[in-house]
Design an enzyme around this catalytic site. Structure first.
Site, short mmCIF file in Angstrom:
data_model
loop_
_atom_site.label_atom_id
_atom_site.label_comp_id
_atom_site.label_asym_id
_atom_site.label_seq_id
_atom_site.Cartn_x
_atom_site.Cartn_y
_atom_site.Cartn_z
N ASN A 21 0.84 -1.20 0.00
CA ASN A 21 0.00 0.00 0.00
C ASN A 21 0.87 1.24 0.00
O ASN A 21 2.00 1.24 0.50
CB ASN A 21 -0.94 0.01 1.21
N LEU A 61 -0.87 8.45 4.14
CA LEU A 61 -1.39 9.06 5.38
C LEU A 61 -2.58 9.97 5.13
O LEU A 61 -2.77 10.99 5.80
CB LEU A 61 -0.27 9.81 6.13
N ASN A 70 -3.72 7.10 16.04
CA ASN A 70 -2.43 7.13 15.32
C ASN A 70 -2.16 8.57 14.89
O ASN A 70 -3.01 9.22 14.28
CB ASN A 70 -2.53 6.19 14.11
N CYS A 108 6.07 5.50 8.61
CA CYS A 108 5.36 5.31 7.34
C CYS A 108 6.34 5.43 6.18
O CYS A 108 7.02 6.45 6.05
CB CYS A 108 4.24 6.34 7.19
N GLY A 137 1.25 -8.36 5.28
CA GLY A 137 0.70 -9.69 5.05
C GLY A 137 1.62 -10.76 5.63
O GLY A 137 2.60 -10.44 6.33
N GLY A 158 1.93 -7.29 12.21
CA GLY A 158 2.53 -7.66 10.93
C GLY A 158 2.27 -9.12 10.61
O GLY A 158 2.81 -10.01 11.27
C1 SIN Z 1 -0.08 5.02 4.56
O1 SIN Z 1 -0.95 5.85 4.89
O2 SIN Z 1 0.60 5.17 3.52
C2 SIN Z 1 0.18 3.82 5.39
C3 SIN Z 1 0.36 4.15 6.83
C4 SIN Z 1 1.70 3.81 7.37
O3 SIN Z 1 2.50 3.17 6.68
O4 SIN Z 1 2.00 4.19 8.50
#
Ligand code: SIN
Length: 317
Positions: free
Chosen positions: A72, A76, A104, A141, A228, A254
């Site tokens: 992904n 954020l 978060n 992130c 995953g 995780g």
């Molecule tokens: C994202 O929003 O890109 C994922 C969140 C993260 O990796 O902390």
């Protein structure tokens, strides 16, 4: 004996009815999943990120499925502090009385984290204390150009960020670290020394998926974070290393898809276990894992799951 008794854990002064926590990004701010599963049956819920200003996030596609797992790059995306205060904090204050709620937090600069924590803390105090039980400072992130991995990788910045946030709340602060850190135990120690109550281990692993026909990245941002089942041993090792470096509660995240996966984190040293990708594939996975954990404890005569935390029998040579 009921699951309420044997799965319950007390972490950083908070009572969790069981150790299963929805990882950030899997449940929005709670309300989005409220009609899909009974969120009041999991131990905790970690919201999607909150930044000072709204963030549009990265270009589509933001998510791609892998053979096992996913990558992904959401970037954020979130509605920003004002909207979270006006819409989501009131909802959280009046829903999910049994589930602990962690928010978060992200920022472009270290001061942003303290601002988000301060304003959400004050908002929860005025609207309803139970709206927010604690915070997860996201310094890991991989999907943003600023305000991502760099704070977790710079001990001085990390300590400043935590001290500023610490000054704004008496609620527990967890710090979410990246599996890419060369010495994650040392970083965890820095975080605890600066005032963190616990650590979340781990965020996604940076990766690149390529569309070979177009010879371009699959994701709009280019690279992304891999999650995953493949992340499970990475997160378990990080959890075990951090458990040896600090005396603080850990949330292992995780690759968890089953009770036995969750038990790996617990035996490695985690008191709580986050469910991420599995919950996105099947929102009922977290409640299934709670049931499986209870059945496992019943079969093995475990009276309190907390007794298994950090019981790994391994002394590396
Ligand atoms: C994202 O929003 O890109 C994922 C969140 C993260 O990796 O902390």
């Amino acid at each position: 004996m009921t699951n309420g008794e044997r799965l319950a854990v007390d972490v950083a002064g908070l009572h969790f009815q069981n150790p299963i926590v929805l990882a950030s990004g899997t449940a929005g701010y709670g309300v989005e999943l409220a009609d899909v599963i009974d969120l009041d049956t999991v131990g905790g819920l970690t919201t999607k990120a909150v930044s000072v200003e709204p963030r549009a996030g990265n270009p589509a596609p933001r998510v791609a499925e892998l053979d096992e797992g996913m990558i992904n790059s959401v970037g954020l995306a979130n509605p920003g502090l004002e909207r979270v205060k006006s819409t989501y904090v009131p909802w959280l204050a009046t829903h999910l009385p049994r589930t602990r709620k962690l928010v978060n937090v992200v920022g472009n600069v270290v001061e942003d984290y303290a601002q988000v924590v301060a304003e959400l803390d004050a908002s929860a105090e005025s609207i309803g204390r139970g709206a927010i039980d604690g915070f997860e400072l996201n310094v890991s992130c991989p999907n943003v150009k600023a305000g991502g991995l760099e704070f977790g990788a710079d001990s001085a910045a990390l300590q400043r960020l935590i001290r500023l946030a610490r000054a704004e709340t008496s609620r527990p602060l967890f710090v979410k670290l990246s599996p890419t850190l060369p010495d994650i135990g040392a970083v965890a120690k820095c975080a605890v020394d600066a005032g963190a109550d616990g650590l979340t281990l781990v965020n996604t692993l940076p990766g690149l998926a390529i569309d070979v026909e177009r010879r371009r990245p699959v994701l709009g941002f280019g690279s992304g974070g891999v999650s995953g089942p493949g992340l499970l041993p990475v997160g378990v090792l990080a959890t075990w290393r951090v458990s040896r470096a600090v005396d603080a509660p850990l949330i292992g995240v995780g690759g968890v898809t089953s009770a036995t996966d969750a038990l790996q984190y617990i035996i490695a040293g985690a008191s709580l276990v986050g469910i991420g990708t599995a919950a996105m594939r099947d929102p009922r996975a977290p409640t299934r894992i709670v049931r499986e954990l209870d059945a496992w404890c019943a079969r093995h005569g475990v009276r309190s799951l907390g007794d298994l935390v950090g019981t790994l029998e391994w002394r590396p040579r």
